[in-house]
Design a protein around this motif. Structure first.
Motif, short mmCIF file in Angstrom:
data_model
loop_
_atom_site.label_atom_id
_atom_site.label_comp_id
_atom_site.label_asym_id
_atom_site.label_seq_id
_atom_site.Cartn_x
_atom_site.Cartn_y
_atom_site.Cartn_z
N UNK A 1 30.38 96.02 35.76
CA UNK A 1 31.58 96.45 35.50
C UNK A 1 32.74 95.66 35.74
N UNK A 2 34.07 96.30 35.35
CA UNK A 2 35.31 95.45 35.65
C UNK A 2 36.23 96.30 36.50
N UNK A 3 36.49 95.51 37.51
CA UNK A 3 37.39 96.38 38.69
C UNK A 3 38.50 97.04 38.23
N UNK A 4 39.09 97.97 38.40
CA UNK A 4 40.00 99.07 37.87
C UNK A 4 40.94 99.47 39.23
N UNK A 5 42.28 99.49 39.11
CA UNK A 5 43.01 100.07 40.05
C UNK A 5 42.96 101.32 39.87
N UNK A 6 43.31 102.15 41.10
CA UNK A 6 43.26 103.58 40.99
C UNK A 6 44.37 104.03 40.14
N UNK A 7 45.55 103.10 39.94
CA UNK A 7 46.66 103.47 39.02
C UNK A 7 46.32 103.51 37.83
N UNK A 8 45.19 102.70 37.29
CA UNK A 8 44.78 102.78 36.12
C UNK A 8 43.91 104.05 35.84
N UNK A 9 43.44 104.50 36.63
CA UNK A 9 42.72 105.82 36.34
C UNK A 9 43.86 107.05 36.19
N UNK A 10 44.67 107.03 37.16
CA UNK A 10 45.88 107.87 36.81
C UNK A 10 46.44 107.67 35.41
N UNK A 11 46.77 106.40 34.93
CA UNK A 11 47.31 106.15 33.67
C UNK A 11 46.33 106.70 32.62
N UNK A 12 45.11 106.68 32.76
CA UNK A 12 44.23 107.01 31.59
C UNK A 12 43.99 108.50 31.39
N UNK A 13 44.05 109.18 32.59
CA UNK A 13 44.03 110.54 32.79
C UNK A 13 42.84 111.23 31.76
N UNK A 14 41.79 110.75 32.32
CA UNK A 14 40.53 111.49 31.75
C UNK A 14 40.24 112.83 32.05
N UNK A 15 39.31 113.33 31.28
CA UNK A 15 39.07 114.77 31.78
C UNK A 15 37.87 114.60 32.84
N UNK A 16 36.89 113.85 32.91
CA UNK A 16 36.11 113.55 33.66
C UNK A 16 36.03 112.20 34.12
#
Length: 339
Positions: A254-269
């Motif tokens: 995989x490709x390393x992602x920041x936790x800010x990235x997760x917040x920005x994307x706002x996935x359902x799961x």
């Protein structure tokens, strides 16, 4: 180089033959039904069964190629957990004379003093493989670079999961290929009878929902696409994987992602594979400790209880492509999504 390897391996066989034979219960010639020379489609004198069959597997270049293998092989060397899984499900696991180390609980019966240790799924012990006199050797993608060296010992069956085809169909195809070596093709349909219906049920749940899929390793969260590990979640089950661009290769770790990235994307799961737990990394933090930080805990996915920690990470990471593995992987998802 190849000639030198052949001479070296021949020398190892001379030194190791007696030890391996004793380890597996006596003279190996008594346990081997495959003739030293055969023709695909030829018949034995007393049984009418072919001496060999031609299958399609991958070669050293990871390209599909025809391969002649003994029919009904009696001595099998395994360096791939998905293939061992399939052989076990087909009921021919008693033919295994050597296998790689594994932490998978449901395959622990193959780790014992009667079955030779052949190294790992990433690094084969060529001397140990040679000493066991296998009729056939099974490997996965981690050992593609050793294909030619292992082929000096016995035919090498190299099977893999094709993400374009899908995990379920890859398992079905690979299981059928292996079953054809034993005349057990009819058993594959029985073993995989309920998988399509289970995928359908999960697909109905996933319809219209977004997700980020990733693995935790060395304290970071790496996002995965639909081109490798866990691809079933996005491809067959149908969550919209919004974690990566479709053109980015993420199949290895995989490709390393920041936790800010997760917040920005706002996935359902958010789906989490704990790689450190899968490979038994000493001293590693649990995935839950890493994921449940202040940023992630502010997302709707966390608040709604929609962070899914895959319960059997070693299965997802080392045995994807096996029949029992597929059952366990679906159970991991069903228990979290449909339970």
């Amino acid at each position: 180089m190849k000639k030198m390897l052949s001479l070296a391996l021949a020398g190892v066989m001379a030194l190791s033959l007696m030890a391996c034979s004793a380890q597996n219960g006596g003279d190996s010639s008594e346990n081997t039904s495959s003739p030293s020379s055969s023709q695909s489609g030829g018949e034995t004198q007393n049984g009418g069964a072919p001496e060999s069959v031609t299958i399609t597997s991958l070669n050293a270049n990871k390209e599909a190629a025809e391969l002649e293998v003994p029919y009904d092989p009696q001595r099998i060397a395994i360096l791939d957990m998905a293939s061992l899984d399939i052989l076990d499900a087909l009921g021919v696991g008693d033919r295994v004379v050597g296998t790689a180390d594994t932490s998978l609980e449901y395959l622990q019966d193959y780790i014992n003093d009667d079955i030779a240790n052949l190294g790992t799924i990433k690094e084969a012990d060529l001397e140990a493989v040679m000493a066991c006199e296998p009729d056939v050797i099974f490997i996965g993608g981690r050992l593609a670079s050793s294909y030619d060296a292992l082929s000096e010992i016995a035919p090498v069956v190299y099977l893999a999961t094709d993400t374009e085809l899908g995990v379920v169909e890859s398992v079905r195809q690979n299981a059928t290929t292996i079953a054809s070596m034993f005349g057990l093709e009819d058993k594959v349909d029985e073993l995989m009878a309920d998988f399509d219906a289970r995928i359908t049920a999960l697909s109905e749940f996933a319809a219209g929902k977004t997700a980020i899929v990733g693995l935790v390793t060395s304290g970071s969260y790496n996002v995965l696409g639909n081109d490798g590990r866990c691809s079933m979640i996005g491809r067959e089950i149908g969550f919209e994987n919004i974690g990566v661009d479709a053109n980015i290769d993420t199949s290895t770790h995989g490709n390393e992602a920041s936790f800010e990235f997760i917040v920005e994307k706002a996935p359902d799961y958010i789906f989490v594979l704990d790689r450190d737990a899968a490979i038994g990394t000493d001293g590693a933090k649990l995935a839950q400790e890493i994921m449940e930080n202040e940023l992630v805990m502010g997302t709707d996915a966390y608040k709604n209880g929609n962070i899914v920690y895959l319960a059997h990470p070693a299965v997802w990471y080392t045995a994807e492509g096996g029949i029992s593995a597929l059952d366990i992987m679906l159970q991991d998802l069903e228990s979290e999504l449909l339970g």
